[in-house]
Design an enzyme around this catalytic site. Sequence first.
Site, PDB file in Angstrom:
ATOM      1  N   TYR A  58       0.821  -1.217   0.000  1.00  0.00           N
ATOM      2  CA  TYR A  58       0.000   0.000   0.000  1.00  0.00           C
ATOM      3  C   TYR A  58       0.858   1.272   0.000  1.00  0.00           C
ATOM      4  CZ  TYR A  58      -3.071   3.751   1.484  1.00  0.00           C
ATOM      5  OH  TYR A  58      -3.738   4.943   1.554  1.00  0.00           O
ATOM      6  N   HIS A  88      -3.705  16.285  -2.286  1.00  0.00           N
ATOM      7  CA  HIS A  88      -4.153  16.332  -0.890  1.00  0.00           C
ATOM      8  C   HIS A  88      -4.017  17.731  -0.273  1.00  0.00           C
ATOM      9  CE1 HIS A  88      -4.257  12.088  -1.486  1.00  0.00           C
ATOM     10  NE2 HIS A  88      -4.438  11.778  -0.222  1.00  0.00           N
ATOM     11  N   ASN A 200       1.294  11.389   6.035  1.00  0.00           N
ATOM     12  CA  ASN A 200       0.584  10.476   6.926  1.00  0.00           C
ATOM     13  C   ASN A 200       1.150  10.640   8.330  1.00  0.00           C
ATOM     14  OD1 ASN A 200      -1.395   8.511   7.238  1.00  0.00           O
ATOM     15  ND2 ASN A 200      -0.606   7.294   5.524  1.00  0.00           N
ATOM     16  N   TYR A 284     -18.527  28.043  47.215  1.00  0.00           N
ATOM     17  CA  TYR A 284     -17.719  27.015  46.559  1.00  0.00           C
ATOM     18  C   TYR A 284     -16.568  27.585  45.737  1.00  0.00           C
ATOM     19  CZ  TYR A 284     -21.350  23.491  47.555  1.00  0.00           C
ATOM     20  OH  TYR A 284     -22.226  22.635  48.145  1.00  0.00           O
ATOM     21  N   ARG A 287     -13.977  28.024  48.388  1.00  0.00           N
ATOM     22  CA  ARG A 287     -13.731  26.848  49.214  1.00  0.00           C
ATOM     23  C   ARG A 287     -13.272  25.643  48.401  1.00  0.00           C
ATOM     24  NH1 ARG A 287     -18.547  23.827  51.827  1.00  0.00           N
ATOM     25  NH2 ARG A 287     -19.583  25.796  51.291  1.00  0.00           N
ATOM     26  N   PHE A 332      -1.700   6.268  12.376  1.00  0.00           N
ATOM     27  CA  PHE A 332      -1.995   7.660  12.023  1.00  0.00           C
ATOM     28  C   PHE A 332      -3.290   8.165  12.660  1.00  0.00           C
ATOM     29  CE2 PHE A 332      -3.437   4.725   8.667  1.00  0.00           C
ATOM     30  CZ  PHE A 332      -4.802   4.801   8.903  1.00  0.00           C
ATOM     31  N   GLU A 417     -11.976   4.882   4.820  1.00  0.00           N
ATOM     32  CA  GLU A 417     -11.640   5.507   6.105  1.00  0.00           C
ATOM     33  C   GLU A 417     -12.959   5.870   6.783  1.00  0.00           C
ATOM     34  OE1 GLU A 417      -9.144   8.530   4.495  1.00  0.00           O
ATOM     35  OE2 GLU A 417      -7.764   7.023   3.721  1.00  0.00           O
TER      36      GLU A 417
END
Length: 526
Positions: A58, A88, A200, A284, A287, A332, A417
């Site tokens: 791959y 990309h 990646n 609060y 405290r 990844f 994916e």
Amino acid sequence: MNTVPKTFELGEDWLTASTALAIALGDIKVNLSKATRSKITKSWRIVGNIVEKGHPVYGINTGFGPLCTTKISKEETKILQSNILQSHSVGVGKPIKKEIAKLMLILKVHSLAKGFSGISESTLDRILWHIENDAIPIVPSQGSVGASGDLAPLSHLFLPIIGLGKVQYKGETITTSQLFEKTGLTSIQLGPKEGLALINGTQFIAAHAIKVVEKLHSCLSQADIIGAMMIEGLQGSIKPFYNELHALRPFKGNLHVAKRIKRLLKGSQIMESHADCERVQDPYSLRCIPQVHGASRTAWLHLKELLEIELNSVTDNPIIIDEELTISGGNFHGQPLAMALDYACLAASEIGNISDRRIYLALEGNSPGVPKLLMDDTGINSGYMILQYTTAALASENKGLCFPSSADSIPTSLGQEDHVSMGSISGRKALRVIGNLEKILAIELLTAAQAFEYRKPMKSGILLDKVHKELRKRVSFAKKDRVFADDIEIGIDMIKERTIMKVIEKTKKEKKISFKTPYFNEFEVF
């Protein structure tokens, strides 16, 4: 801060958030040792052998994502790697800050230098050139889903390697072509798998996480100091910070914060003046500072610990183990950091939430000697009333930002994916919340100092007294209304510059004051 070497050995030394920041600032140099270069070259040669043999692996001689079954010829494997950076590079939105982009370069080269990615020495040397010469690529902030790596931002980050994209260099934004003209550099021909190895990984998420660790640490430390000052101004009790109480519920964060607050209040005439008063207990927001601040400290520590594992991991795909074993896996995937960043985002929001409550409490006029709205002559003057409107707005905005990005997943890559982390959004959103928190803390600092003033001529302990004096050098006591936005801007600058932390550190050294807790290393060093 950790004691760090002057030279960091990439791929070998243990990288922390503080070390990465120091490298980005140029305080620490980076190096690739001969042994590391040997590992890198060995992995690169294995990839070359895979191409020669033609066995499908791959991303080396196949397409990407849903195209993983499409075979790529030996002659086209190099074109494939250049194409992936271009196809990309689809990021949108404003560019991320230069420091974060530089951190991405540092984190990526450290991960690739582990020797499991099939990258070449020449490509790593070009990345090192960009780091050393502060020629930092322009990276859009949006477009990553936080799985398959931070594909879009990393693609933009490495466009300059193949002669495309833009960089920030010597104070200006220029094209890579212009950079080449100025420096004599030329584009690099990427080898098999190199483009995929570059894009990646989780470096966009991790770089944001470094800034979250740094900035949230600062806010937590300053919130304790400001909270202690507010306790003095409103005559809160010291008892909720006793170790005897917290030993019965010994969360590390709670113990740490309680000890810090108690130490900050040590020697205070203001605290001693009402030691025997008839007030049974405080609201609060005073405290429960150890419980609330402490919980956020624990969240910070959780992120810090996970981040350090990520910074020293190999997060691309596929992984080249040896000649016989190449693994296509999921290192990844950004889920480990995405969830922790969402946790840190909530932790930051809650510090702002309780800070706003203390500001409101200071305005009520229920503490002896402190007037309503922190000003004597109200009616004609509104005093500090509207400053709390701003913190209420900021606190509310932060609550709306607390929905966890990691709770969402939208399938991508035609279903290949089918579960993604959205960790890139987690990181960006956490920094936005922390930015709002800095503004809230700035306003609490102003209001705490105003309340503090009404305790004069009594003195605080030496540490808080120094903090108050430092603020008064920049912002005067308010006797009547003025444009408080100017005061707020000064306060914000002080928070961002860590001014009150620096005052505490300087005073500790001068007076030889010990300030350690049993959890000093976990909570004060990042």
